[in-house]
Write an enzyme that holds these catalytic residues in place. Sequence first.
Site, PDB file in Angstrom:
ATOM      1  N   ASP A 222     133.130  82.016  48.185  1.00  0.00           N
ATOM      2  CA  ASP A 222     134.072  82.919  49.073  1.00  0.00           C
ATOM      3  C   ASP A 222     133.630  83.157  50.184  1.00  0.00           C
ATOM      4  O   ASP A 222     133.889  84.323  50.835  1.00  0.00           O
ATOM      5  CB  ASP A 222     132.628  84.406  48.171  1.00  0.00           C
ATOM      6  CG  ASP A 222     131.375  84.336  48.638  1.00  0.00           C
ATOM      7  OD1 ASP A 222     131.243  82.578  49.404  1.00  0.00           O
ATOM      8  OD2 ASP A 222     130.429  85.121  48.481  1.00  0.00           O
TER       9      ASP A 222
ATOM     10  N   SER B 225     125.423  80.910  46.045  1.00  0.00           N
ATOM     11  CA  SER B 225     125.745  80.876  47.874  1.00  0.00           C
ATOM     12  C   SER B 225     126.111  79.380  47.880  1.00  0.00           C
ATOM     13  O   SER B 225     126.406  78.735  48.017  1.00  0.00           O
ATOM     14  CB  SER B 225     126.272  82.007  47.853  1.00  0.00           C
ATOM     15  OG  SER B 225     126.971  82.236  49.024  1.00  0.00           O
TER      16      SER B 225
ATOM     17  N   ASP C 167     132.233  77.338  50.519  1.00  0.00           N
ATOM     18  CA  ASP C 167     130.710  77.310  50.263  1.00  0.00           C
ATOM     19  C   ASP C 167     131.025  77.116  48.695  1.00  0.00           C
ATOM     20  O   ASP C 167     131.523  77.387  48.000  1.00  0.00           O
ATOM     21  CB  ASP C 167     129.640  78.936  50.822  1.00  0.00           C
ATOM     22  CG  ASP C 167     129.896  79.803  49.982  1.00  0.00           C
ATOM     23  OD1 ASP C 167     131.047  79.163  49.385  1.00  0.00           O
ATOM     24  OD2 ASP C 167     129.364  80.243  50.516  1.00  0.00           O
TER      25      ASP C 167
ATOM     26  N   ASP D  17     129.542  78.756  46.691  1.00  0.00           N
ATOM     27  CA  ASP D  17     130.459  80.157  45.485  1.00  0.00           C
ATOM     28  C   ASP D  17     131.978  79.998  45.476  1.00  0.00           C
ATOM     29  O   ASP D  17     132.381  80.545  44.797  1.00  0.00           O
ATOM     30  CB  ASP D  17     129.624  80.634  44.731  1.00  0.00           C
ATOM     31  CG  ASP D  17     129.562  82.186  46.113  1.00  0.00           C
ATOM     32  OD1 ASP D  17     129.642  81.419  47.626  1.00  0.00           O
ATOM     33  OD2 ASP D  17     129.453  83.381  46.057  1.00  0.00           O
TER      34      ASP D  17
END
Length: 444
Positions: free
Chosen positions: A245, A102, A241, A243
């Site tokens: 999400d 992440s 960010d 990833d």
Amino acid sequence: MTRKFFGTDGMRGLTNSEPMTAETALRVGQAAGAHFLRGDHRHRVVIGKDTRLSGYMMESAMVAGFTSVGMDVVLLGPMPTPAVAMLTRSMRADLGVMISASHNPFHDNGIKLFGPDGYKLSDDTERAIERRLEKAPKLAKAEMIGRAKRIDDARGRYIHFAKSTFPEQLRLDGLKIVIDCANGAAYHVAPEALWELGADVVALGVTPNGTNINDGCGSTHPQSLQAKVIEEKADIGLALDGDADRLLVSDQNGRLVDGDQLMALIASQQKRSGLLKGGSVVATVMSNLGLERRLATDKIGLIRTQVGDRYVLEAMREKGCNIGGEQSGHIILSDHSTTGDGLVAGLQVLAVLVREGKPASEILDQFEPVPQLLRNVRFDGGAPLDTTKVKARIAAAEAELKGHGRLVIRKSGTEPLIRVMAEGDDLAQVERLVDDICEAVASA
């Protein structure tokens, strides 16, 4: 059973240190694959990743694990976490995997697992997989070993899905949008989706090299985005960010807006349109008291959960709500997605911008936040929150804030940190109380 491998958002850690080793990734593939081998059909797992250098190693290890127990593997390459969740469902897969840490630096990595419904796994399912990790795997017979296949149109599928969440009668023509993809998983799909909807796109963080993910860019370092919005005289800026999400937004003046403001904006629009479900928004204990007060003006409730978007989603499903999220920018819009989706959330904000025809600063400024301070204290083992000194400081702070603010102390689920948050109408008081507790934790 205490979970050894899984935290609040899957598994995460320093690459080539447990549990983020190739050996453990292989074992997780075997254990998760065996858990989802149900029925007589040919079983399938979808695997996506972000742009970390270690993604190649972790992906290969998990492919070996899944195929060794008889699961076929579909490789997506670098794709946002929500794309993996969506494609798990649309491809009728038994399991979805996202290899990502992440918003963490490149040297970390992680594993997130999704069930066939596209939702993150429950605590009980993760515990069941952990129990399998303690035993030798049951390997498939030679003729039943799985196959691996890489698909080339995953990006196009996700772009089409994301665009479908934007109102058909609207376009982004005439809007200049800066988007920072954090040199991460959305570096290609997010700018492309905005361009296809008609926007004049200025893209940042779209040159991943394996080690620059989240490095001075994206939602964890939005200063470059804010400066670029001003430099380009853009209408708005979006920061994702690693990833994708998570979403933060900058208005045309470079002022940053967090997830609380975005939830207030989207929820109020949904309420006026008759689309809000459950009569409430679901957020975590970290969301600002100002959000709660703002929602109340529209007769919208606020349901709080423990930190972690999985817990937000569980409460949304239980209460029948379709909007939830975290102050950090995880926004879950369950009419569209089964997990946080930065691009989809951004498109809903842009839809409001187009409809209202007002500057971003006017539509994004939903409420005046109550003074809030969050500090992290790193610790080396032990249980500092259980010490007499720390307990006494926390109790004293809670008594002082009673009726005028809130205190939230928690251990991070992904890092050796104690997170100390306080909010109240008196900023000086908040700062003093946070300093007192952090000092106690650091010396515990």
